[in-house]
Every structure is written in C-alpha cells, then in structure tokens.
Design an enzyme around this catalytic site. Structure first.
Site, PDB file in Angstrom:
ATOM      1  N   ASP A  70       0.847  -1.196   0.000  1.00 51.26           N
ATOM      2  CA  ASP A  70       0.000   0.000   0.000  1.00 51.26           C
ATOM      3  C   ASP A  70       0.886   1.252   0.000  1.00 51.26           C
ATOM      4  OD1 ASP A  70      -3.005   0.807   0.483  1.00 51.26           O
ATOM      5  OD2 ASP A  70      -1.770   2.146   1.714  1.00 51.26           O
TER       6      ASP A  70
ATOM      7  N   ASP B 280      -1.786   9.222 -10.876  1.00 56.39           N
ATOM      8  CA  ASP B 280      -1.879   8.106 -11.841  1.00 56.39           C
ATOM      9  C   ASP B 280      -0.489   7.722 -12.353  1.00 56.39           C
ATOM     10  OD1 ASP B 280      -4.570   8.086 -11.519  1.00 56.39           O
ATOM     11  OD2 ASP B 280      -5.056   9.093 -13.424  1.00 56.39           O
TER      12      ASP B 280
ATOM     13  N   ASN C  53      -1.932  12.817  -3.965  1.00 57.44           N
ATOM     14  CA  ASN C  53      -2.929  13.253  -4.960  1.00 57.44           C
ATOM     15  C   ASN C  53      -3.337  14.704  -4.718  1.00 57.44           C
ATOM     16  OD1 ASN C  53      -3.390  11.273  -6.864  1.00 57.44           O
ATOM     17  ND2 ASN C  53      -4.793  10.125  -5.550  1.00 57.44           N
TER      18      ASN C  53
ATOM     19  N   HIS D  10      -4.352  14.530  -9.441  1.00 60.82           N
ATOM     20  CA  HIS D  10      -4.650  13.122  -9.782  1.00 60.82           C
ATOM     21  C   HIS D  10      -3.861  12.589 -10.981  1.00 60.82           C
ATOM     22  CE1 HIS D  10      -7.753  12.067  -6.864  1.00 60.82           C
ATOM     23  NE2 HIS D  10      -8.073  13.362  -6.899  1.00 60.82           N
TER      24      HIS D  10
ATOM     25  N   GLU E 249      -4.687   2.498  -4.187  1.00 56.55           N
ATOM     26  CA  GLU E 249      -3.217   2.480  -4.206  1.00 56.55           C
ATOM     27  C   GLU E 249      -2.688   1.192  -3.590  1.00 56.55           C
ATOM     28  OE1 GLU E 249      -5.203   4.329  -2.414  1.00 56.55           O
ATOM     29  OE2 GLU E 249      -4.411   4.799  -0.428  1.00 56.55           O
TER      30      GLU E 249
END
Lengths: 278, 114
Positions: free
Chosen positions: A154, A171, A162, A167, A198
């Site tokens: 994680d 990504d 973010n 964002h 994530e």
C-alpha cells in the site's frame, strides 16, 4: 424329175405367211410387254426418286433441327458450367469470409477478455484476475503441498500525494509503481495485481515466507533506488508499507491468506509505515 | 444522391460521381433483408460505363452481405457494359481475402486498397 404341184406351193406360202403373222403377233406382244415394263420401271424410278427426295428433305430438316438443339444444349451446358463455377467461387467467398469474421470476433473476444482481467490504468491484473489466480493457486498448492505466498503493498500517504500533485501525477505514480512491481517478478506463475486504489497484491506460488520477504526487500530497495518526491510524507519521498504472509493450504478457505497478509499490512501501517511486516 | 440507412449502416449512391458507398456495420438477416441494397446496387449499374463501390468505411459485413455483393459482381460481369472498381481498406481484416475472391468472379474487376 418334176417339181411339186402349184396347189401345194400355194399351201406352203399360206402356211409360211401364217407362221410369219404369228411371229409378228408374238413380237408385237413382246414389244408391248416391254413397253409396259419400261414404263412401269420409269414410273417406279420416278416414284422412288420422289420418295428419296422427300426423305432427303426430311433428313436435312432433322439435321438442321438437331444442330439447333445441339447448339442450344451447348449454350445451356456453358451457362450451367459458368453458374456452377460462380456458385463454387461464391461458396468459397462466403466460407472464407465467415472464417475471417470469426477471427475478427475472436480477436475482439480475446481483447474483451483481457480488458475484463486487466487494470486499465496500470496494465496489471485486476481484482477479477487476482481472485481467479488465488483460487487456482490455492488448489494447486494444497494438492502439491507447496507454500503459497502473498504480498499486499500500500502506498503511504497517497491521498496527500494526490491532493498535493494532482490526480494525473497520482496516476503516473501508480503506473511507475506497477512497473517496479512487474520488474521484481521473475517467474512465469508470479502475478502482480492492482487490488484497488493504491493497493497492490503480489501472488507468489511455490514461495515460502523467506522467499516472500526477499521479494519485499527487493521492492523496497528498488523504490529507494529511484525515489519519487513526496513533500507531504514525513519521509520526503514516496514509500510503501508491505504485508507478507505465506502458508501451506490445508482446507478450502482461501480467504485466510489474504486476511493474514492484510492484517500484517495494517500492522506495518500501525508501526509507522515504510516497512515490511511478515 | 440516393441513400439507404438502417441500424448501424448507410448506403449512398452518388450518380454524379458514379460511386456507391457502403459504410458502418451490415448485419442484416438473410438475402431478403438485403434486397433493397441489392436493388440499389443493380440500379447503380444502369446506363453507366464506370462505377466505383467504396467499402473503405464498411467495418463489418456478415455472410448474407458478402453473398449479396457476390451476386452484384456477377451481374456486373454479365452485363459487360460497366467497368467496376471496388475500393477497400487494408485496416479492415475481412476485406483482404473476401474482396480478392470477388475478382475471381469478375477478372476485369479493379480492386484498390487504401
């Protein structure tokens, strides 16, 4: 010596005349017969000739008719042959066309199947494919009594990442991590999947806990070797928390491995993140 | 311009340009459903010395469709009065093999691939 008497001579002449007359009559009769025979023969010849002429005309007509029929039959055969050839080509065209369309559909089906099992952002296996792999490998490990290992990774403070970088950058970060995870897997049966958000899962068949820990260490080394700036994290760079668990499956409850790995991930988070809990 | 339109497909006959264009995805059920298209194709040959059939936008054609196209090519060949050109696309998988087979029905057919 004296000759015959005149009376006798007259009788002889009469007799001769009578004989001659008879001969003349006979000849006359023969001539008439011959004339009749000749006329009959001529008339018969004419009749035969006429009959032959008629027969000849009929034969010529028949020949003409037969030639016409033969020509019509030849045309018919040519037409049928052409149509038969056309039909063969059309049949082959339709058959090959159907094969091509089948291939086209098959390609789309395979594409759709891949899409259904692949995470569109990272290209890793998605949750569906992971679930299928866990079910399959769990059964195999149980049957062969081989260890099955799982890593749950994680990203630490990813929401802050973010919020801070946007964002699209988030990504990009997930794509870079996916490449890293894909890079540490070396065996054909190993699987890297995006579990959601994530969170990533690595499934390692025929791998014990020590092997899983090695892979986790490898991930950490690679990540620190190519640090990604994360000013919102207390570490200043992007870090991962990893839970590692392995087991020898004894029953059908394949959910226990994920539950244990997830518990260890939680433990790693609790202990301060940026670490491995095994 | 004469047009036929249905679910996912369009057929446009441009008499001025001597061309007929089939586009979209043709998946009608059987030759009877293809009859209006077949009729328009045959009409496009009437009184014309050249005709271009443009298939570059025809993504999909089912078996009844290729049968209709085959019949049209045979008709054009038998009429002997129209030079036929078919334009296809290399990007559409089915067109490579199927259109080449049509040339076997009409050796004078000109095939052009974009």
């Amino acid at each position: 010596m004296p000759g015959p008497a005149p009376y006798v001579k007259v009788l002889d002449i009469e007799q001769t005349l009578a004989e001659l007359q008879e001969m003349v009559d006979h000849l006359q009769q023969e001539r008439n017969d011959l004339e009749i025979a000749l006329t009959t023969a001529i008339e018969h010849g004419d009749a035969i000739e006429s009959q032959l002429e008629t027969a000849n005309r009929q034969l010529q007509q028949e020949v003409r008719e037969r030639l016409t029929v033969e020509r019509q039959l030849r045309d018919l055969v040519a037409t049928i042959t052409q149509k038969s050839r056309d039909l063969e080509v059309v049949l082959q065209t339709i058959t090959e066309h159907a094969d091509q369309i089948d291939l086209q559909w098959l390609g789309r089906y395979i594409e759709a199947e891949n899409d259904a099992r692949q995470d569109s952002l990272t290209g890793l296996a998605n949750r569906r494919m992971l679930d299928e792999a866990i079910a399959r490998e769990w059964k195999r490990a149980r049957r062969e009594q081989q260890p099955l290992c799982m890593l749950v990774c994680d990203v630490d403070h990813f929401k802050d990442y973010n919020d801070r970088y946007g964002h699209p950058a988030g990504d990009d970060c997930l794509r870079a991590l996916s490449e890293l995870l894909r890079g540490v897997l070396r065996r054909e049966g190993d699987l890297a999947a995006r579990y959601g958000g994530e969170e990533f899962v690595l499934l390692l068949p025929n791998t014990d806990l020590a092997g899983g820990r090695l892979v986790a260490n490898h991930i950490m080394e690679r990540l620190s070797g190519t640090p990604l700036l994360h000013e919102g994290s207390p570490f200043g760079v992007l870090t991962l928390s990893i839970g590692v668990a392995a087991c020898l499956p004894q029953d059908d409850d394949q959910g226990t491995l994920f539950a244990e790995t997830d518990r260890l991930l939680y433990l790693a988070k609790q202990q301060g993140r940026n670490r491995i809990a095994a | 311009m004469k047009s036929l339109e249905g679910d996912g497909y369009k057929v446009d006959f441009d008499s001025g340009d001597s061309s007929i264009r089939l586009a979209g995805s043709l998946r009608l059920g059987g030759l009877s459903e293809y009859a209006p298209i077949s009729q328009l194709l045959d009409e496009s040959l009437d009184g014309r010395s050249t005709l271009t059939v443009d298939l570059t936008g025809l993504e999909f054609l089912n078996s009844s469709g290729i049968a209709t196209l085959s019949k049209f090519v045979i008709n054009a060949r038998n009429r002997k009065d129209c030079a036929l050109t078919i334009r296809g696309s290399n990007a559409i998988p089915w067109q490579g093999k199927s259109l080449n087979n049509l040339k076997r029905l009409m050796p004078a057919l000109e095939l052009v691939f974009d």
